[in-house]
Motif scaffolding. Structure first.
Motif, PDB file in Angstrom:
ATOM      1  N   ILE A  82      31.301 -12.527  10.183  1.00  0.00           N
ATOM      2  CA  ILE A  82      30.448 -13.630  10.627  1.00  0.00           C
ATOM      3  C   ILE A  82      30.958 -14.952  10.073  1.00  0.00           C
ATOM      4  O   ILE A  82      31.001 -15.971  10.780  1.00  0.00           O
ATOM      5  CB  ILE A  82      28.986 -13.375  10.204  1.00  0.00           C
ATOM      6  CG1 ILE A  82      28.414 -12.187  10.976  1.00  0.00           C
ATOM      7  CG2 ILE A  82      28.127 -14.621  10.440  1.00  0.00           C
ATOM      8  CD1 ILE A  82      27.046 -11.751  10.512  1.00  0.00           C
ATOM      9  N   TYR A  83      31.371 -14.945   8.813  1.00  0.00           N
ATOM     10  CA  TYR A  83      31.945 -16.162   8.231  1.00  0.00           C
ATOM     11  C   TYR A  83      33.220 -16.571   8.966  1.00  0.00           C
ATOM     12  O   TYR A  83      33.464 -17.760   9.197  1.00  0.00           O
ATOM     13  CB  TYR A  83      32.242 -15.959   6.752  1.00  0.00           C
ATOM     14  CG  TYR A  83      31.043 -16.120   5.856  1.00  0.00           C
ATOM     15  CD1 TYR A  83      30.364 -17.330   5.779  1.00  0.00           C
ATOM     16  CD2 TYR A  83      30.584 -15.073   5.066  1.00  0.00           C
ATOM     17  CE1 TYR A  83      29.269 -17.485   4.944  1.00  0.00           C
ATOM     18  CE2 TYR A  83      29.479 -15.215   4.241  1.00  0.00           C
ATOM     19  CZ  TYR A  83      28.828 -16.423   4.191  1.00  0.00           C
ATOM     20  OH  TYR A  83      27.738 -16.577   3.369  1.00  0.00           O
ATOM     21  N   VAL A  84      34.036 -15.598   9.330  1.00  0.00           N
ATOM     22  CA  VAL A  84      35.268 -15.897  10.074  1.00  0.00           C
ATOM     23  C   VAL A  84      34.931 -16.506  11.430  1.00  0.00           C
ATOM     24  O   VAL A  84      35.567 -17.468  11.869  1.00  0.00           O
ATOM     25  CB  VAL A  84      36.120 -14.624  10.238  1.00  0.00           C
ATOM     26  CG1 VAL A  84      37.297 -14.883  11.169  1.00  0.00           C
ATOM     27  CG2 VAL A  84      36.625 -14.141   8.887  1.00  0.00           C
ATOM     28  N   LEU A  85      33.924 -15.937  12.115  1.00  0.00           N
ATOM     29  CA  LEU A  85      33.529 -16.465  13.423  1.00  0.00           C
ATOM     30  C   LEU A  85      32.944 -17.874  13.308  1.00  0.00           C
ATOM     31  O   LEU A  85      33.072 -18.683  14.228  1.00  0.00           O
ATOM     32  CB  LEU A  85      32.499 -15.531  14.070  1.00  0.00           C
ATOM     33  CG  LEU A  85      33.020 -14.153  14.493  1.00  0.00           C
ATOM     34  CD1 LEU A  85      31.880 -13.286  14.997  1.00  0.00           C
ATOM     35  CD2 LEU A  85      34.087 -14.301  15.574  1.00  0.00           C
ATOM     36  N   MET A  86      32.319 -18.163  12.173  1.00  0.00           N
ATOM     37  CA  MET A  86      31.721 -19.491  11.986  1.00  0.00           C
ATOM     38  C   MET A  86      32.751 -20.526  11.539  1.00  0.00           C
ATOM     39  O   MET A  86      32.778 -21.654  12.059  1.00  0.00           O
ATOM     40  CB  MET A  86      30.602 -19.416  10.954  1.00  0.00           C
ATOM     41  CG  MET A  86      29.368 -18.664  11.403  1.00  0.00           C
ATOM     42  SD  MET A  86      28.155 -18.485  10.066  1.00  0.00           S
ATOM     43  CE  MET A  86      27.789 -20.208   9.700  1.00  0.00           C
ATOM     44  N   PHE A  87      33.603 -20.147  10.584  1.00  0.00           N
ATOM     45  CA  PHE A  87      34.471 -21.129   9.939  1.00  0.00           C
ATOM     46  C   PHE A  87      35.961 -20.902  10.191  1.00  0.00           C
ATOM     47  O   PHE A  87      36.786 -21.661   9.670  1.00  0.00           O
ATOM     48  CB  PHE A  87      34.220 -21.128   8.436  1.00  0.00           C
ATOM     49  CG  PHE A  87      32.789 -21.354   8.048  1.00  0.00           C
ATOM     50  CD1 PHE A  87      32.149 -22.535   8.372  1.00  0.00           C
ATOM     51  CD2 PHE A  87      32.081 -20.380   7.358  1.00  0.00           C
ATOM     52  CE1 PHE A  87      30.823 -22.751   8.019  1.00  0.00           C
ATOM     53  CE2 PHE A  87      30.762 -20.585   6.992  1.00  0.00           C
ATOM     54  CZ  PHE A  87      30.124 -21.779   7.332  1.00  0.00           C
ATOM     55  N   GLY A  88      36.304 -19.867  10.964  1.00  0.00           N
ATOM     56  CA  GLY A  88      37.707 -19.569  11.238  1.00  0.00           C
ATOM     57  C   GLY A  88      38.329 -20.544  12.213  1.00  0.00           C
ATOM     58  O   GLY A  88      37.726 -21.548  12.619  1.00  0.00           O
ATOM     59  N   ARG A  94      34.591 -25.271  13.136  1.00  0.00           N
ATOM     60  CA  ARG A  94      35.961 -25.655  12.803  1.00  0.00           C
ATOM     61  C   ARG A  94      36.244 -27.145  13.040  1.00  0.00           C
ATOM     62  O   ARG A  94      36.875 -27.800  12.192  1.00  0.00           O
ATOM     63  CB  ARG A  94      36.948 -24.802  13.594  1.00  0.00           C
ATOM     64  CG  ARG A  94      38.387 -24.963  13.127  1.00  0.00           C
ATOM     65  CD  ARG A  94      38.549 -24.448  11.718  1.00  0.00           C
ATOM     66  NE  ARG A  94      39.783 -24.891  11.106  1.00  0.00           N
ATOM     67  CZ  ARG A  94      40.192 -24.528   9.897  1.00  0.00           C
ATOM     68  NH1 ARG A  94      39.452 -23.734   9.169  1.00  0.00           N
ATOM     69  NH2 ARG A  94      41.318 -24.967   9.413  1.00  0.00           N
ATOM     70  N   PRO A  95      35.827 -27.729  14.174  1.00  0.00           N
ATOM     71  CA  PRO A  95      36.103 -29.166  14.375  1.00  0.00           C
ATOM     72  C   PRO A  95      35.530 -30.033  13.255  1.00  0.00           C
ATOM     73  O   PRO A  95      36.181 -30.972  12.798  1.00  0.00           O
ATOM     74  CB  PRO A  95      35.431 -29.463  15.723  1.00  0.00           C
ATOM     75  CG  PRO A  95      35.423 -28.159  16.435  1.00  0.00           C
ATOM     76  CD  PRO A  95      35.202 -27.134  15.367  1.00  0.00           C
ATOM     77  N   VAL A 185      37.627  -9.669   3.803  1.00  0.00           N
ATOM     78  CA  VAL A 185      37.725 -10.228   5.160  1.00  0.00           C
ATOM     79  C   VAL A 185      38.050 -11.715   5.119  1.00  0.00           C
ATOM     80  O   VAL A 185      38.876 -12.204   5.898  1.00  0.00           O
ATOM     81  CB  VAL A 185      36.422  -9.986   5.941  1.00  0.00           C
ATOM     82  CG1 VAL A 185      36.462 -10.681   7.294  1.00  0.00           C
ATOM     83  CG2 VAL A 185      36.187  -8.498   6.129  1.00  0.00           C
ATOM     84  N   VAL A 186      37.410 -12.454   4.223  1.00  0.00           N
ATOM     85  CA  VAL A 186      37.554 -13.913   4.239  1.00  0.00           C
ATOM     86  C   VAL A 186      38.686 -14.425   3.357  1.00  0.00           C
ATOM     87  O   VAL A 186      39.035 -15.597   3.417  1.00  0.00           O
ATOM     88  CB  VAL A 186      36.235 -14.602   3.795  1.00  0.00           C
ATOM     89  CG1 VAL A 186      35.088 -14.179   4.690  1.00  0.00           C
ATOM     90  CG2 VAL A 186      35.910 -14.298   2.333  1.00  0.00           C
ATOM     91  N   SER A 187      39.275 -13.559   2.545  1.00  0.00           N
ATOM     92  CA  SER A 187      40.251 -14.050   1.558  1.00  0.00           C
ATOM     93  C   SER A 187      41.642 -14.280   2.132  1.00  0.00           C
ATOM     94  O   SER A 187      42.362 -15.171   1.688  1.00  0.00           O
ATOM     95  CB  SER A 187      40.359 -13.063   0.396  1.00  0.00           C
ATOM     96  OG  SER A 187      41.038 -11.881   0.802  1.00  0.00           O
ATOM     97  N   GLY A 188      42.035 -13.436   3.091  1.00  0.00           N
ATOM     98  CA  GLY A 188      43.399 -13.516   3.600  1.00  0.00           C
ATOM     99  C   GLY A 188      44.422 -12.812   2.734  1.00  0.00           C
ATOM    100  O   GLY A 188      45.601 -12.769   3.060  1.00  0.00           O
TER     101      GLY A 188
END
Length: 248
Positions: A82-88, A94-95, A185-188
């Motif tokens: 969910i964080y990826v979909l929001m801030f990825g 993202r903008p 998931v969010v760390s990369g």
């Protein structure tokens, strides 16, 4: 004990080298940063939310209670997604993030946000049942004697729940340092930058560097043992205080 035995199998020198490696030190530092932000944030929210839910009636109380329980019903991996979909890169926020030159996913802020989410309920859920059981008699007595709201909260409400509060903080900290799914998931998995201790252990193990992986894992195991010891102590103190209050 197996973790410690494997960590020291190749000698103390190998163990020290593994935990003082720059990547390991970076993982330890990031873990402490994430826990150091998540625990105080959840401490403030947990105390405030528990106090509001247990002592007052207000519109949205059911929603707040449901919100607190949300991390228990959502997989940490799903929360990370969910964080990826929001801030990825393709996220709706993202903008705005690009305009402000803020990086959340694959950076420290994303790890902190994921840690806060998964540890969200621990403190509040320890306090709410106890505060509800205690009722509002002590607070009403303090107010009738001239205490203001802050004095009542600081000198009456908090002392009555101090052991449960410490217990919640302990559990919150242990979960924050040991979290894997959402953070993964969010760390990369950027070595030396966005790896926490659990992620660093996984990478070392997958590289067949077993001695180093068990060395770093032993730090987490030590934290687990310390948590269990403190948990037993706090449960005993909390139980004895609760028994005394019930007698009175």
């Amino acid at each position: 004990m197996l973790v410690f035995a494997e960590a020291l199998r190749n000698g103390l020198g190998t163990y020290v080298k593994a935990i003082t490696d720059p990547d390991a030190l970076s993982a330890i530092k990031l873990t402490l940063i994430a826990a150091g932000i998540a625990v105080p944030a959840n401490l403030v929210f947990g105390v405030a939310a528990a106090w509001a839910i247990a002592k007052f009636e207000f519109r949205g109380k059911t929603f707040l209670t449901t919100l607190i329980d949300l991390p228990f019903s959502v997989s940490p991996v799903v929360a990370g997604l969910i964080y990826v979909l929001m801030f990825g890169a393709s996220g709706w926020a993202r903008p705005l993030l690009d305009t402000a030159d803020i990086q959340i996913i694959f950076a420290v802020p994303g790890i902190v946000l994921a840690t806060i989410f998964v540890t969200f309920p621990f403190i509040a859920r320890e306090l709410i049942p106890l505060m509800q059981q205690q009722g509002t008699d002590d607070e009403q007595a303090a107010l009738s004697l001239g205490a203001n709201g802050w004095q009542t909260f600081w000198y009456v409400t908090l002392p009555n729940v101090k052991w449960a509060l410490l217990y919640g903080v302990l559990l919150c900290n242990a979960r924050a340092m040991g979290e894997f799914g959402a953070v993964s998931v969010v760390s990369g998995h950027i070595r030396g930058q966005t790896n926490t201790m659990p992620l660093h252990v996984e990478i070392l193990y997958n590289e067949y560097n077993f001695a180093a992986s068990f060395a770093v894992a032993s730090l987490l195991a030590g934290l687990a043992l310390l948590t269990l010891a403190l948990k037993s102590f706090l449960e005993a103190r909390h139980g004895s205080e609760l028994a005394r209050s019930q007698k009175h």
